[in-house]
Design a protein around this motif. Structure first.
Motif, PDB file in Angstrom:
ATOM      1  N   ARG A  25       0.814  -1.359   0.169  1.00 57.81           N
ATOM      2  CA  ARG A  25       0.330   0.585   0.300  1.00 57.81           C
ATOM      3  C   ARG A  25       0.780   1.643   0.026  1.00 57.81           C
ATOM      4  O   ARG A  25       1.085   2.294  -0.821  1.00 57.81           O
ATOM      5  N   GLN A  26       1.524   1.252   0.896  1.00 64.89           N
ATOM      6  CA  GLN A  26       2.840   2.045   0.701  1.00 64.89           C
ATOM      7  C   GLN A  26       3.966   2.869  -0.356  1.00 64.89           C
ATOM      8  O   GLN A  26       3.308   3.158  -1.420  1.00 64.89           O
ATOM      9  N   GLN A  27       3.842   1.356  -1.011  1.00 66.86           N
ATOM     10  CA  GLN A  27       4.263   1.594  -2.678  1.00 66.86           C
ATOM     11  C   GLN A  27       2.935   2.271  -3.732  1.00 66.86           C
ATOM     12  O   GLN A  27       4.030   2.794  -4.191  1.00 66.86           O
ATOM     13  N   LEU A  28       2.392   1.274  -3.543  1.00 71.19           N
ATOM     14  CA  LEU A  28       1.246   1.548  -4.592  1.00 71.19           C
ATOM     15  C   LEU A  28       0.748   3.428  -4.302  1.00 71.19           C
ATOM     16  O   LEU A  28       0.663   4.165  -5.191  1.00 71.19           O
ATOM     17  N   TRP A  29       0.604   4.379  -3.151  1.00 69.25           N
ATOM     18  CA  TRP A  29       0.392   5.225  -3.024  1.00 69.25           C
ATOM     19  C   TRP A  29       2.197   6.422  -3.407  1.00 69.25           C
ATOM     20  O   TRP A  29       1.431   7.113  -4.303  1.00 69.25           O
ATOM     21  N   GLN A  30       3.149   5.485  -2.960  1.00 70.65           N
ATOM     22  CA  GLN A  30       3.810   6.401  -3.540  1.00 70.65           C
ATOM     23  C   GLN A  30       4.197   6.439  -5.055  1.00 70.65           C
ATOM     24  O   GLN A  30       4.630   7.723  -5.698  1.00 70.65           O
ATOM     25  N   ALA A  31       4.111   5.518  -5.820  1.00 71.85           N
ATOM     26  CA  ALA A  31       3.634   5.679  -6.848  1.00 71.85           C
ATOM     27  C   ALA A  31       2.623   6.720  -7.239  1.00 71.85           C
ATOM     28  O   ALA A  31       3.243   7.186  -8.212  1.00 71.85           O
ATOM     29  N   PHE A  32       2.011   6.417  -7.120  1.00 71.63           N
ATOM     30  CA  PHE A  32       0.190   7.332  -7.166  1.00 71.63           C
ATOM     31  C   PHE A  32       1.123   8.973  -7.150  1.00 71.63           C
ATOM     32  O   PHE A  32       0.903   9.216  -8.250  1.00 71.63           O
ATOM     33  N   GLY A 231      16.874   6.735 -14.430  1.00 72.16           N
ATOM     34  CA  GLY A 231      17.294   7.008 -13.723  1.00 72.16           C
ATOM     35  C   GLY A 231      17.061   6.978 -12.021  1.00 72.16           C
ATOM     36  O   GLY A 231      17.874   6.971 -11.243  1.00 72.16           O
ATOM     37  N   ASN A 232      15.690   7.112 -11.871  1.00 72.44           N
ATOM     38  CA  ASN A 232      15.531   7.214 -10.320  1.00 72.44           C
ATOM     39  C   ASN A 232      15.433   5.884  -9.910  1.00 72.44           C
ATOM     40  O   ASN A 232      14.025   4.763 -10.903  1.00 72.44           O
ATOM     41  N   ALA A 233      15.499   4.983  -9.128  1.00 75.36           N
ATOM     42  CA  ALA A 233      15.322   3.690  -8.257  1.00 75.36           C
ATOM     43  C   ALA A 233      13.760   3.060  -8.111  1.00 75.36           C
ATOM     44  O   ALA A 233      13.024   2.318  -8.378  1.00 75.36           O
ATOM     45  N   LYS A 234      13.151   4.483  -7.868  1.00 73.63           N
ATOM     46  CA  LYS A 234      11.892   4.852  -7.758  1.00 73.63           C
ATOM     47  C   LYS A 234      10.577   4.127  -8.539  1.00 73.63           C
ATOM     48  O   LYS A 234      10.015   3.489  -8.575  1.00 73.63           O
ATOM     49  N   VAL A 235      11.166   4.811  -9.452  1.00 71.25           N
ATOM     50  CA  VAL A 235      10.419   4.787 -10.610  1.00 71.25           C
ATOM     51  C   VAL A 235      10.087   2.537 -10.952  1.00 71.25           C
ATOM     52  O   VAL A 235       9.489   2.096 -11.132  1.00 71.25           O
ATOM     53  N   ARG A 236      11.366   2.337 -10.845  1.00 71.28           N
ATOM     54  CA  ARG A 236      11.650   0.993 -10.437  1.00 71.28           C
ATOM     55  C   ARG A 236      10.295   0.194  -9.976  1.00 71.28           C
ATOM     56  O   ARG A 236       9.406  -0.713  -9.986  1.00 71.28           O
ATOM     57  N   GLY A 237      10.431   0.989  -8.493  1.00 65.32           N
ATOM     58  CA  GLY A 237       9.462   0.338  -7.966  1.00 65.32           C
ATOM     59  C   GLY A 237       8.019   0.787  -8.124  1.00 65.32           C
ATOM     60  O   GLY A 237       6.789  -0.187  -7.942  1.00 65.32           O
ATOM     61  N   ARG A 240       6.651  -2.198 -10.416  1.00 65.90           N
ATOM     62  CA  ARG A 240       7.013  -3.306 -10.086  1.00 65.90           C
ATOM     63  C   ARG A 240       5.226  -3.055  -9.044  1.00 65.90           C
ATOM     64  O   ARG A 240       4.637  -4.737  -9.383  1.00 65.90           O
ATOM     65  N   THR A 241       5.492  -2.270  -8.770  1.00 65.87           N
ATOM     66  CA  THR A 241       3.684  -2.167  -7.851  1.00 65.87           C
ATOM     67  C   THR A 241       2.679  -2.054  -8.796  1.00 65.87           C
ATOM     68  O   THR A 241       1.607  -2.906  -8.934  1.00 65.87           O
ATOM     69  N   ALA A 242       2.391  -1.227  -9.513  1.00 65.60           N
ATOM     70  CA  ALA A 242       1.662  -1.166 -11.346  1.00 65.60           C
ATOM     71  C   ALA A 242       1.864  -2.570 -11.391  1.00 65.60           C
ATOM     72  O   ALA A 242       0.144  -2.945 -11.237  1.00 65.60           O
ATOM     73  N   ARG A 243       2.409  -3.173 -11.976  1.00 63.38           N
ATOM     74  CA  ARG A 243       2.315  -5.038 -12.155  1.00 63.38           C
ATOM     75  C   ARG A 243       1.372  -5.785 -11.756  1.00 63.38           C
ATOM     76  O   ARG A 243       0.772  -6.637 -11.946  1.00 63.38           O
ATOM     77  N   ARG A 244       2.675  -5.665 -10.269  1.00 65.19           N
ATOM     78  CA  ARG A 244       1.710  -6.268  -9.012  1.00 65.19           C
ATOM     79  C   ARG A 244       0.168  -6.559  -9.259  1.00 65.19           C
ATOM     80  O   ARG A 244      -0.447  -7.620  -8.420  1.00 65.19           O
ATOM     81  N   LYS A 245      -0.554  -5.167  -9.318  1.00 62.59           N
ATOM     82  CA  LYS A 245      -1.832  -5.227  -8.766  1.00 62.59           C
ATOM     83  C   LYS A 245      -2.303  -5.162  -9.884  1.00 62.59           C
ATOM     84  O   LYS A 245      -3.900  -4.867 -10.103  1.00 62.59           O
TER      85      LYS A 245
END
Length: 246
Positions: A25-32, A231-237, A240-245
Motif C-alpha cells: 500500500r505504501q509503494q502504491l501510494w508513492q507510485a501514485f 535514473g530514479n530507482a523509485k521508478v522501478r518500484g 513493480r507495484t503497478a504490475r503486481r496490482k
C-alpha cells in the motif's frame, strides 16, 4: 507442544502478510504521488473513467428497474478500470524514461511476465550494443539493441552459434528501436507474446542447458549494464507495484 508451535507459526505468517500488505500500500501510494506530479492528466482521466462506468451502470439500472443492484457493481468496476488505467500510465512513464538507454531492452525482457528464460548481453561490443537471448514457447528469441548497423552482425553471429545446438527449433531475431523493421521498447513484450508457440517446457529446459554451454557474452568491449536505467530507482518500484496490482 506441536499445537503451540503451529499457533505461533500461523501468527507469524499472519503478521508477515499484514506487513507485506502494508508495504504494498505504501509503494502504491508513492507510485501514485510520483505519477500524479509528472502526469497532469492522470487524475482527470481516472475520475472521468470511473464516472463514465458508474453512469453506464446507473443508466442500465434505471432501464431495468434495478439501480441499487447495479450501482455497487458499477462502482467496483469503475474503481478497477481507473486502477488499470493508472498502472498502464505508470508503465508508459517507465518505458519512456528507459528508452534509448543502454541495457533498456534487457531490462524490459527481465520484467516480462510468464515462463521466459532470459539471458542478458550474451553478445556485445565496446559501443554498448548488445544481443539478449530469450528462450520460451516460441523457441529462441534473439533481441538486439543499439545501432542497427552494428547490432545486426552481432545478431547474425549469435544466431549462427545457437543454430548449431538448437536443431529445428525456430530462432527469431528482433531489433529494438523506432525505425522501420524495428520494435519499439514499449511494444517489445507484446510482440514477443504474439509469437507462435512451437515448443514445450521440457524442450525449453533442454535448450537452456545447450545454449548455456556455449558460454557467456562476446569478450569484446566492456560488460553491458544489466538494466537501466530509469535514473530514479523509485521508478522501478512504481512499475513493480503497478504490475503486481494490475
Amino acid at each position: 507442544m506441536a499445537k503451540a508451535q503451529d499457533k505461533e507459526a500461523k501468527a507469524a505468517a499472519k503478521k508477515a502478510r499484514k506487513q507485506a500488505s502494508k508495504e504494498r500500500r505504501q509503494q502504491l501510494w508513492q507510485a501514485f504521488q510520483m505519477q500524479r506530479k509528472e502526469d497532469k492528466r492522470l487524475i482527470p482521466y481516472m475520475v472521468g473513467l470511473f464516472v463514465l462506468i458508474v453512469a453506464i451502470f446507473v443508466g442500465l439500472g434505471l432501464l431495468f428497474g434495478s439501480v441499487w443492484l447495479l450501482l455497487p457493481l458499477g462502482i467496483v468496476l469503475g474503481l478497477l478500470a481507473a486502477f488499470i488505467l493508472f498502472g498502464r500510465r505508470v508503465q508508459r512513464t517507465v518505458y519512456t524514461r528507459a528508452e534509448g538507454q543502454p541495457g533498456a531492452a534487457g531490462w524490459a525482457l527481465g520484467n516480462m511476465r510468464g515462463q521466459w528464460r532470459v539471458k542478458q548481453a550474451v553478445s556485445g561490443n565496446a559501443h554498448l550494443d548488445a544481443v539478449h537471448r530469450v528462450i520460451g514457447k516460441p523457441g529462441v528469441i534473439l533481441v538486439g539493441e543499439g545501432s542497427a548497423t552494428r547490432v545486426k552482425p552481432l545478431l547474425a553471429q549469435e544466431k549462427k552459434k545457437a543454430a548449431r545446438v538448437v536443431g529445428d527449433t525456430p530462432i527469431y531475431e528482433i531489433v529494438v528501436g523506432n525505425d522501420d523493421g524495428q520494435i519499439p521498447l514499449n511494444k517489445l513484450e507484446r510482440h514477443i507474446n504474439k509469437l507462435p508457440k512451437n515448443i514445450d517446457g521440457k524442450r525449453m529446459e533442454t535448450l537452456e542447458g545447450r545454449l548455456s554451454a556455449l558460454g557467456g557474452r562476446n569478450p569484446q568491449g566492456p560488460g553491458m549494464p544489466k538494466g537501466p536505467m530509469p535514473g530514479n530507482a523509485k521508478v522501478r518500484g512504481m512499475q513493480r507495484t503497478a504490475r503486481r496490482k494490475g
